[in-house]
Scaffold this motif. Sequence first.
Motif, PDB file in Angstrom:
ATOM      1  N   LEU A  89      40.812  38.663  58.225  1.00 53.65           N
ATOM      2  CA  LEU A  89      39.645  39.380  58.183  1.00 53.65           C
ATOM      3  C   LEU A  89      38.881  39.424  57.611  1.00 53.65           C
ATOM      4  CD1 LEU A  89      41.799  43.287  57.860  1.00 53.65           C
ATOM      5  CD2 LEU A  89      41.192  42.269  59.451  1.00 53.65           C
ATOM      6  N   ILE A  90      38.856  38.847  56.859  1.00 53.97           N
ATOM      7  CA  ILE A  90      37.600  38.599  55.989  1.00 53.97           C
ATOM      8  C   ILE A  90      36.873  36.934  56.667  1.00 53.97           C
ATOM      9  CG2 ILE A  90      37.004  37.237  54.174  1.00 53.97           C
ATOM     10  CD1 ILE A  90      39.147  38.298  52.222  1.00 53.97           C
ATOM     11  N   GLU A 184      36.268  47.043  50.860  1.00 51.86           N
ATOM     12  CA  GLU A 184      36.921  45.775  50.594  1.00 51.86           C
ATOM     13  C   GLU A 184      36.646  44.523  51.041  1.00 51.86           C
ATOM     14  OE1 GLU A 184      41.514  44.058  49.368  1.00 51.86           O
ATOM     15  OE2 GLU A 184      41.403  45.407  50.015  1.00 51.86           O
ATOM     16  N   ILE A 185      36.479  44.609  52.710  1.00 49.46           N
ATOM     17  CA  ILE A 185      36.208  43.456  53.409  1.00 49.46           C
ATOM     18  C   ILE A 185      35.409  42.502  52.999  1.00 49.46           C
ATOM     19  CG2 ILE A 185      35.892  41.992  55.405  1.00 49.46           C
ATOM     20  CD1 ILE A 185      38.375  44.145  56.486  1.00 49.46           C
ATOM     21  N   ILE A 186      34.104  43.771  53.194  1.00 52.33           N
ATOM     22  CA  ILE A 186      32.599  43.319  52.870  1.00 52.33           C
ATOM     23  C   ILE A 186      31.949  42.337  51.973  1.00 52.33           C
ATOM     24  CG2 ILE A 186      30.597  43.917  52.516  1.00 52.33           C
ATOM     25  CD1 ILE A 186      30.901  46.724  54.934  1.00 52.33           C
ATOM     26  N   ARG A 187      32.812  43.768  50.949  1.00 51.49           N
ATOM     27  CA  ARG A 187      32.863  43.026  49.319  1.00 51.49           C
ATOM     28  C   ARG A 187      33.161  41.207  49.534  1.00 51.49           C
ATOM     29  NH1 ARG A 187      36.739  45.687  45.370  1.00 51.49           N
ATOM     30  NH2 ARG A 187      38.247  44.258  46.211  1.00 51.49           N
ATOM     31  N   SER A 188      33.940  41.300  49.938  1.00 52.54           N
ATOM     32  CA  SER A 188      35.070  39.359  50.022  1.00 52.54           C
ATOM     33  C   SER A 188      33.969  38.733  50.118  1.00 52.54           C
ATOM     34  CB  SER A 188      36.656  39.487  49.924  1.00 52.54           C
ATOM     35  OG  SER A 188      36.666  41.015  48.815  1.00 52.54           O
ATOM     36  N   SER A 189      33.527  38.916  51.224  1.00 53.57           N
ATOM     37  CA  SER A 189      33.275  37.976  52.298  1.00 53.57           C
ATOM     38  C   SER A 189      31.564  37.625  52.358  1.00 53.57           C
ATOM     39  CB  SER A 189      32.726  38.574  53.197  1.00 53.57           C
ATOM     40  OG  SER A 189      34.145  39.382  54.586  1.00 53.57           O
ATOM     41  N   GLY A 190      30.883  38.212  50.795  1.00 55.19           N
ATOM     42  CA  GLY A 190      29.587  37.335  50.832  1.00 55.19           C
ATOM     43  C   GLY A 190      29.663  35.407  50.676  1.00 55.19           C
ATOM     44  N   THR A 241      39.001  31.808  50.133  1.00 54.30           N
ATOM     45  CA  THR A 241      39.621  33.301  49.917  1.00 54.30           C
ATOM     46  C   THR A 241      40.515  33.257  49.721  1.00 54.30           C
ATOM     47  OG1 THR A 241      38.416  33.730  52.367  1.00 54.30           O
ATOM     48  CG2 THR A 241      39.403  35.229  51.686  1.00 54.30           C
ATOM     49  N   ILE A 242      42.004  32.009  50.201  1.00 55.20           N
ATOM     50  CA  ILE A 242      42.999  32.142  49.390  1.00 55.20           C
ATOM     51  C   ILE A 242      42.854  32.439  47.947  1.00 55.20           C
ATOM     52  CG2 ILE A 242      45.197  31.176  48.603  1.00 55.20           C
ATOM     53  CD1 ILE A 242      45.198  30.402  52.118  1.00 55.20           C
ATOM     54  N   ILE A 243      42.976  31.322  47.317  1.00 54.54           N
ATOM     55  CA  ILE A 243      42.403  31.258  46.069  1.00 54.54           C
ATOM     56  C   ILE A 243      41.465  32.636  45.401  1.00 54.54           C
ATOM     57  CG2 ILE A 243      41.161  29.879  44.131  1.00 54.54           C
ATOM     58  CD1 ILE A 243      41.478  27.893  45.430  1.00 54.54           C
TER      59      ILE A 243
END
Length: 298
Positions: A89-90, A184-190, A241-243
């Motif tokens: 998703l991210i 959560e996806i938006i926050r983690s995608s920067g 992203t995994i880490i």
Amino acid sequence: MKMRLTLTRKRSLLGILFISPWLIGFLFLFLKPLVESIRFSFNKLVIEPTGFTLHNIGWDNFHNALFVDPNFNRILTNSIGSMLINVPLILFFSLFSAVLLNQKFPGRTLARAIFFLPVILASGAISAAETAGLINLVGNATVAQEMGRAASFNGDALVNILVHAGFPISITDYVVEAVGRIYEIIRSSGVQILIFLAALQSVPTSMYEVAKMEGATGYETFWKITFPMVSPLILTNIIYTIIDSFADSPVTKIIYTTAFTSQNFGLSAAMSWLYTIAVSILLIIIGYAISKKVFYQN
């Protein structure tokens, strides 16, 4: 007589120079704690007035973490499952956003700043400032709750649309869950968006000009030029992203609690190494599988 360096040696020296800050930091800051954590994992640490002593207990800490502790296995499994859902998703959202932000339109710089703003709000510095009472991010949490309510409200309508369109239930559930976790996806995608933007800007414009002259559609241009050219950075973003998903997961919290609340440093160290091994295995499998499909321009 001066020794002439070949191009390969020059690149090797540049590579060593590039990683030298990390290498120096690892040798002087992380190597000793890493070795100590291995020692702790095979011992029972007893705190005394003059320091601490270690009593060797073999593999008992690892056995307790896997088969005795009631929470570690469940939390680790849930974290891995959540990661497998979040990473695609991210990546999809990041690549989609980067392609949009790479277009030329008025206010592009402002739009890029807005997309990266959730990363700044979620950073450790902002969290520390909020804890110290310097700032108040209650509004940020309120926005997240409102977005969650809106996603939940629109979820039923989305389910009806997808079901009537003939999509399988598994795909429908996945899409609806993605909509419910949009904040959560938006926050983690920067960071991923920035990496994809850098990759898109490195694609030669001559390729797009030739594709346009040949009559290629936007869809064909994306899959034949854009996607292959950014595929090396897709692998980079997957690993990052995994880490990143494991850096602030419930597993790290239970490891911290075991060490500094329960004072069981040996069990905490064993949990940390089990956690590290699980993440490493995932990275090796996923990295090996995806690297076979990556296009490298020579």
